[in-house]
Design a protein around this motif. Structure first.
Motif, mmCIF file in Angstrom:
data_model
loop_
_atom_site.group_PDB
_atom_site.id
_atom_site.type_symbol
_atom_site.label_atom_id
_atom_site.label_comp_id
_atom_site.label_asym_id
_atom_site.label_seq_id
_atom_site.Cartn_x
_atom_site.Cartn_y
_atom_site.Cartn_z
ATOM 1 N N ARG A 47 39.567 43.161 37.348
ATOM 2 C CA ARG A 47 40.472 43.196 38.500
ATOM 3 C C ARG A 47 41.826 43.783 38.108
ATOM 4 O O ARG A 47 42.434 44.534 38.874
ATOM 5 N N LEU A 48 42.296 43.460 36.905
ATOM 6 C CA LEU A 48 43.556 44.022 36.411
ATOM 7 C C LEU A 48 43.436 45.535 36.274
ATOM 8 O O LEU A 48 44.330 46.280 36.683
ATOM 9 N N ARG A 49 42.314 46.013 35.737
ATOM 10 C CA ARG A 49 42.116 47.449 35.569
ATOM 11 C C ARG A 49 41.996 48.148 36.920
ATOM 12 O O ARG A 49 42.493 49.262 37.100
ATOM 13 N N CYS A 50 41.341 47.499 37.882
ATOM 14 C CA CYS A 50 41.264 48.072 39.235
ATOM 15 C C CYS A 50 42.660 48.250 39.814
ATOM 16 O O CYS A 50 42.980 49.286 40.415
ATOM 17 N N PHE A 51 43.500 47.231 39.632
ATOM 18 C CA PHE A 51 44.878 47.323 40.112
ATOM 19 C C PHE A 51 45.608 48.468 39.411
ATOM 20 O O PHE A 51 46.301 49.264 40.054
ATOM 21 N N GLN A 52 45.441 48.571 38.111
ATOM 22 C CA GLN A 52 46.118 49.625 37.354
ATOM 23 C C GLN A 52 45.654 51.008 37.799
ATOM 24 O O GLN A 52 46.465 51.917 37.976
ATOM 25 N N ARG B 6 34.856 34.861 33.039
ATOM 26 C CA ARG B 6 36.182 34.785 33.677
ATOM 27 C C ARG B 6 37.120 35.838 33.115
ATOM 28 O O ARG B 6 37.814 36.528 33.864
ATOM 29 N N LEU B 7 37.132 35.961 31.796
ATOM 30 C CA LEU B 7 38.011 36.939 31.158
ATOM 31 C C LEU B 7 37.599 38.357 31.540
ATOM 32 O O LEU B 7 38.448 39.203 31.841
ATOM 33 N N SER B 8 36.303 38.617 31.547
ATOM 34 C CA SER B 8 35.804 39.934 31.946
ATOM 35 C C SER B 8 36.213 40.250 33.381
ATOM 36 O O SER B 8 36.679 41.366 33.677
ATOM 37 N N HIS B 9 36.049 39.298 34.277
ATOM 38 C CA HIS B 9 36.399 39.513 35.677
ATOM 39 C C HIS B 9 37.903 39.757 35.836
ATOM 40 O O HIS B 9 38.318 40.663 36.565
ATOM 41 N N PRO C 194 48.858 45.865 49.571
ATOM 42 C CA PRO C 194 47.506 45.385 49.919
ATOM 43 C C PRO C 194 46.697 44.943 48.695
ATOM 44 O O PRO C 194 46.066 43.882 48.712
ATOM 45 N N GLU C 195 46.731 45.733 47.631
ATOM 46 C CA GLU C 195 45.992 45.361 46.421
ATOM 47 C C GLU C 195 46.600 44.121 45.771
ATOM 48 O O GLU C 195 45.892 43.256 45.256
ATOM 49 N N LEU C 196 47.909 44.005 45.832
ATOM 50 C CA LEU C 196 48.583 42.822 45.287
ATOM 51 C C LEU C 196 48.195 41.570 46.071
ATOM 52 O O LEU C 196 47.948 40.516 45.481
ATOM 53 N N ARG C 197 48.116 41.680 47.393
ATOM 54 C CA ARG C 197 47.678 40.543 48.216
ATOM 55 C C ARG C 197 46.245 40.142 47.877
ATOM 56 O O ARG C 197 45.911 38.965 47.830
ATOM 57 N N HIS C 198 45.402 41.142 47.614
ATOM 58 C CA HIS C 198 44.025 40.855 47.224
ATOM 59 C C HIS C 198 44.003 40.064 45.910
ATOM 60 O O HIS C 198 43.276 39.074 45.788
ATOM 61 N N LEU C 199 44.794 40.483 44.947
ATOM 62 C CA LEU C 199 44.879 39.744 43.677
ATOM 63 C C LEU C 199 45.415 38.340 43.898
ATOM 64 O O LEU C 199 44.954 37.380 43.286
ATOM 65 N N GLN C 200 46.409 38.235 44.766
ATOM 66 C CA GLN C 200 47.023 36.936 45.055
ATOM 67 C C GLN C 200 46.004 35.966 45.632
ATOM 68 O O GLN C 200 46.005 34.792 45.288
ATOM 69 N N GLN C 201 45.132 36.451 46.478
ATOM 70 C CA GLN C 201 44.099 35.598 47.065
ATOM 71 C C GLN C 201 43.059 35.188 46.028
ATOM 72 O O GLN C 201 42.541 34.083 46.064
ATOM 73 N N GLU C 202 42.769 36.091 45.100
ATOM 74 C CA GLU C 202 41.732 35.824 44.112
ATOM 75 C C GLU C 202 42.227 34.963 42.953
ATOM 76 O O GLU C 202 41.499 34.122 42.448
ATOM 77 N N PHE C 203 43.464 35.187 42.521
ATOM 78 C CA PHE C 203 44.030 34.464 41.380
ATOM 79 C C PHE C 203 45.266 33.704 41.852
ATOM 80 O O PHE C 203 46.152 34.289 42.455
#
Length: 143
Positions: free
Chosen positions: A26-31, A19-22, A125-134
């Motif tokens: 995802r945080l690094r992808c956003f960055q 979970r932490l790795s994932h 768009p990337e923020l919405r993707h994160l919102q759906q995942e987390f």
């Protein structure tokens, strides 16, 4: 670090590490995506974050260097230099404080406001993707 077979109650499981790795991935992808957007607009990621924190500062349209340093998790002198670079680019300006003229207020200029709005829109768009995942507090789930 505890191993998977560690019997202590605070030992992390393989699933905890996954979970932490994932999350970090995802945080690094956003960055990275954010860095690319900023570069396309001629800004560094830190310059964008400074503009974003000014635009999004709660309750007012400006912030002190100390407040910006806290938001950026940066040293005061580094934030002063960053504000200076943004000021030279015509994105922000420093003004003496209204209540205490020794404290400098950093204000977003029209050019900076327009730029941060364009960049923030490209992050959606990337923020919405994160919102759906987390499921994060304060973010309403979109259909």
């Amino acid at each position: 670090m505890p191993s998977q077979g560690d019997s202590r109650p605070d030992a992390l499981t393989k699933q905890d590490f996954e979970r932490l790795s994932h999350f970090r991935y995802r945080l690094r992808c956003f960055q990275r995506h954010s860095e690319d957007i900023c570069r396309d607009h001629g800004l560094t990621s830190l310059q964008y974050q400074l503009l974003l924190h000014l635009k999004g500062f709660e309750g007012r349209e400006w912030a002190t260097v100390g407040e910006l340093a806290e938001r950026l998790q940066a040293k005061h002198h580094g934030t002063v230099a960053l504000v200076g670079r943004c000021e030279e680019a015509g994105l922000v300006e420093r003004r003496p404080g209204r209540a205490d003229r020794r404290r400098m207020e950093v204000h977003l200029l029209e050019k900076g406001s327009a730029l941060v709005a364009r960049i923030a829109a490209q992050h959606q768009p990337e923020l919405r993707h994160l919102q759906q995942e987390f499921h994060l507090p304060g973010w309403e789930a979109e259909p």
